[in-house]
Design a protein around this motif. Structure first.
Motif, short mmCIF file in Angstrom:
data_model
loop_
_atom_site.label_atom_id
_atom_site.label_comp_id
_atom_site.label_asym_id
_atom_site.label_seq_id
_atom_site.Cartn_x
_atom_site.Cartn_y
_atom_site.Cartn_z
N ILE A 19 38.66 -7.07 25.57
CA ILE A 19 39.31 -6.13 24.67
C ILE A 19 40.33 -5.28 25.44
N ARG A 20 39.96 -4.76 26.61
CA ARG A 20 40.89 -3.96 27.40
C ARG A 20 42.10 -4.79 27.78
N LYS A 23 44.48 -5.41 24.80
CA LYS A 23 45.25 -4.24 24.38
C LYS A 23 46.55 -4.15 25.16
N LYS A 24 46.50 -4.46 26.45
CA LYS A 24 47.69 -4.40 27.29
C LYS A 24 48.60 -5.60 27.04
N ARG A 30 43.24 -10.46 20.37
CA ARG A 30 43.61 -9.41 19.42
C ARG A 30 43.86 -10.04 18.03
N THR A 73 35.48 -2.10 22.13
CA THR A 73 35.67 -0.74 22.61
C THR A 73 36.93 -0.08 22.09
N THR A 74 37.84 -0.83 21.51
CA THR A 74 39.08 -0.23 21.00
C THR A 74 38.80 0.40 19.64
N ARG A 75 39.70 1.23 19.18
CA ARG A 75 39.53 1.86 17.88
C ARG A 75 39.42 0.81 16.77
N SER A 76 40.32 -0.16 16.78
CA SER A 76 40.26 -1.20 15.73
C SER A 76 39.00 -2.05 15.87
#
Length: 135
Positions: A19-20, A23-24, A30, A73-76
């Motif tokens: 997930i991290r 995001k980048k 995603r 862990t991300t908001r979405s």
């Protein structure tokens, strides 16, 4: 997004590291989360929507349970986890109530049953377990 449908139908967990990274880099993971969200929306409309029956509710429950342990862990991602959790509670409640009442219409239980079901269904999280308990 060709692999998104396959991912949405698989049991593959998504780790926090993935997930991290996505995001980048906006990696396919995603897009797969977006696809899971879309499939969940369609699933809830088609199988848990206005007219319900045990078979389709059970299919929806199986699909949701296979994905409810995603580690996001991300908001979405956290929003998706909450959507999966709420979907599970809605499906469980619909399976427990074996009657039709108000907006809850079970095609396999078309009649209202005041003797058995003139009550609310409540779920609560157990203190020592992550499962809900219907009462």
């Amino acid at each position: 997004a060709a692999g998104a449908v396959e991912y949405a139908n698989s049991n593959t967990p998504v780790t926090a590291a993935k997930i991290r990274h996505q995001k980048k880099a906006r990696t396919p993971e995603r897009a797969e989360l977006v696809e899971i969200r879309r499939v969940l929306r369609d699933l809830m409309w088609e199988k848990v929507g206005i007219v319900r029956e045990q078979e389709t509710l059970q299919e929806a429950l199986t699909w949701v349970m296979e994905r409810e342990d995603l580690q996001l862990t991300t908001r979405s991602g956290l929003e998706l986890q909450n959507m999966l959790h709420l979907s599970r509670i809605m499906i469980d409640g619909a399976l427990v109530r074996e009657e039709s009442r108000g907006a809850h219409c079970r095609s396999d239980y078309p009649r209202r049953d005041d003797v058995q079901w003139r009550r609310h269904i409540a779920f609560q999280k157990l203190a020592d377990d992550a499962d809900e308990d219907a009462s």
